[in-house]
Design an enzyme around this catalytic site. Structure first.
Site, PDB file in Angstrom:
ATOM      1  N   GLU A  44      41.841  33.739  25.361  1.00  0.00           N
ATOM      2  CA  GLU A  44      42.897  32.731  25.271  1.00  0.00           C
ATOM      3  C   GLU A  44      43.837  32.821  26.471  1.00  0.00           C
ATOM      4  O   GLU A  44      44.262  33.897  26.873  1.00  0.00           O
ATOM      5  CB  GLU A  44      43.685  32.950  23.975  1.00  0.00           C
ATOM      6  CG  GLU A  44      44.785  31.933  23.735  1.00  0.00           C
ATOM      7  CD  GLU A  44      45.631  32.259  22.515  1.00  0.00           C
ATOM      8  OE1 GLU A  44      46.220  31.333  21.943  1.00  0.00           O
ATOM      9  OE2 GLU A  44      45.703  33.455  22.141  1.00  0.00           O
ATOM     10  N   LYS A 117      44.155  24.304  19.238  1.00  0.00           N
ATOM     11  CA  LYS A 117      44.558  25.325  18.269  1.00  0.00           C
ATOM     12  C   LYS A 117      45.329  24.695  17.112  1.00  0.00           C
ATOM     13  O   LYS A 117      46.297  23.952  17.319  1.00  0.00           O
ATOM     14  CB  LYS A 117      45.412  26.369  18.990  1.00  0.00           C
ATOM     15  CG  LYS A 117      45.771  27.594  18.174  1.00  0.00           C
ATOM     16  CD  LYS A 117      46.471  28.607  19.078  1.00  0.00           C
ATOM     17  CE  LYS A 117      46.858  29.876  18.365  1.00  0.00           C
ATOM     18  NZ  LYS A 117      47.433  30.874  19.288  1.00  0.00           N
ATOM     19  N   CYS A 158      42.683  32.300  18.432  1.00  0.00           N
ATOM     20  CA  CYS A 158      43.650  33.352  18.125  1.00  0.00           C
ATOM     21  C   CYS A 158      44.219  33.288  16.709  1.00  0.00           C
ATOM     22  O   CYS A 158      43.557  33.706  15.774  1.00  0.00           O
ATOM     23  CB  CYS A 158      44.744  33.377  19.181  1.00  0.00           C
ATOM     24  SG  CYS A 158      45.630  34.966  19.229  1.00  0.00           S
TER      25      CYS A 158
END
Length: 299
Positions: A44, A117, A158
């Site tokens: 990331e 995300k 993440c």
């Protein structure tokens, strides 16, 4: 789709200097491709330092559009090296609208998909809600795998890694693998036993997604100490620990806390075998799960 897939993960340090950070990424990509990797996963926000330790509106200048210079460089590498490449962008979608976006480039085809995300943290040292707008489940296709020449990639980012719902939805949509580019570490002043608990939990939850869904899991994390520019905290020690596990959660390879290039053969046919013995998808009680869409079940 190949039965066995040679995957590569780049675990690296990163800096505010994009040129330096991307050069480090490119070196890892080239090294893994030279060893036969056909799918390479980057961590990331690999093109910059982890800038979310503080809230600074000048840092929005780091963002780029989906077809900006960083994306063009990654697309060119995927084409030159004949690989599927998963990179990470701080995306400028419009004025005042920014995303943390993972992007997939497939050999000569260029960009074949992206994932914005969905779960955005807001914790000391991880002030991501200041910078990132969550992906839109409808406009961005939500938890939808990305079709590539090496299979359907269930790509998450993440903080998404802590949510079994995200992994499950990717599996239900036909993902062949789950991929997590991450940027996670601990505060240097944490006690050693607390650091170990945090890292163990992080590894365990992602391995459990492999078990619960009968899928291989790829996780690429960053390494190195990054100071807090504001000086309000001691910064973050990113713990690395990138790994690949199989559909029963079995570790196939894992890095330590230093820069590393992981190269792993993943047998994609095992998912079918494992799901026949552990048929979790068959036995789900979908008639009884309505309340999962509630924030909490008040009684």
């Amino acid at each position: 789709m190949p039965a066995t897939l040679k995957v590569g993960l780049v675990q690296q340090a990163a800096w505010p200097d994009k040129a330096r950070s991307l050069a480090e990424s490119e070196a890892g990509i080239r090294a893994l491709a030279a060893q036969g990797a056909t799918l390479v996963l980057l961590q990331e926000l690999h093109a910059t330092h982890y800038f979310c330790q503080t809230e600074d509106d000048t840092l929005f200048d780091l963002a780029e559009p989906l077809d900006g210079p960083s994306a063009q460089r990654l697309a060119a590498l995927a084409a030159e090296l004949d690989i599927v490449l998963v990179g990470s962008l701080f995306e400028r979608r419009a004025a005042g609208l920014y995303h943390n976006t993972a992007v997939v480039f497939d050999r000569q085809q260029g960009r074949v998909g992206y994932y914005r995300k969905m779960h955005i943290p807001d914790d000391p040292g991880f002030y991501e809600k200041f910078y990132f707008t969550p992906g839109d489940a409808e406009a961005d296709a939500g938890f939808e795998p990305i079709d590539t020449s090496v299979g359907r990639l269930g790509l998450l980012v993440c903080w998404d890694q802590w949510y079994p719902e995200a992994a499950r939805l990717m599996a239900l949509a036909g993902a062949d693998l789950l991929l997590y580019p991450t940027a996670i570490g601990w505060t240097p002043t944490d006690a050693p036993e607390e650091k170990q608990r945090q890292k163990d939990a992080w590894t365990l939850i992602q391995r459990s997604h492999g078990v619960a869904n009968g899928l291989p899991v790829l996780v690429a994390n960053r390494v190195g100490h990054e100071p807090d520019p504001s000086g309000a905290s001691p910064g973050i020690d990113f713990w690395g620990g990138s790994f690949v596990c199989g559909p029963q959660g079995e570790l196939l390879a894992q890095a330590d806390d230093a820069p590393a290039h992981l190269l792993v053969d993943v047998d994609l046919s095992r998912s079918e075998q494992v799901r026949r013995v552990w048929p979790y998808l068959r036995d789900r009680r979908i008639d009884a799960y309505d309340e999962l869409t509630k924030r909490y079940r008040d009684r």
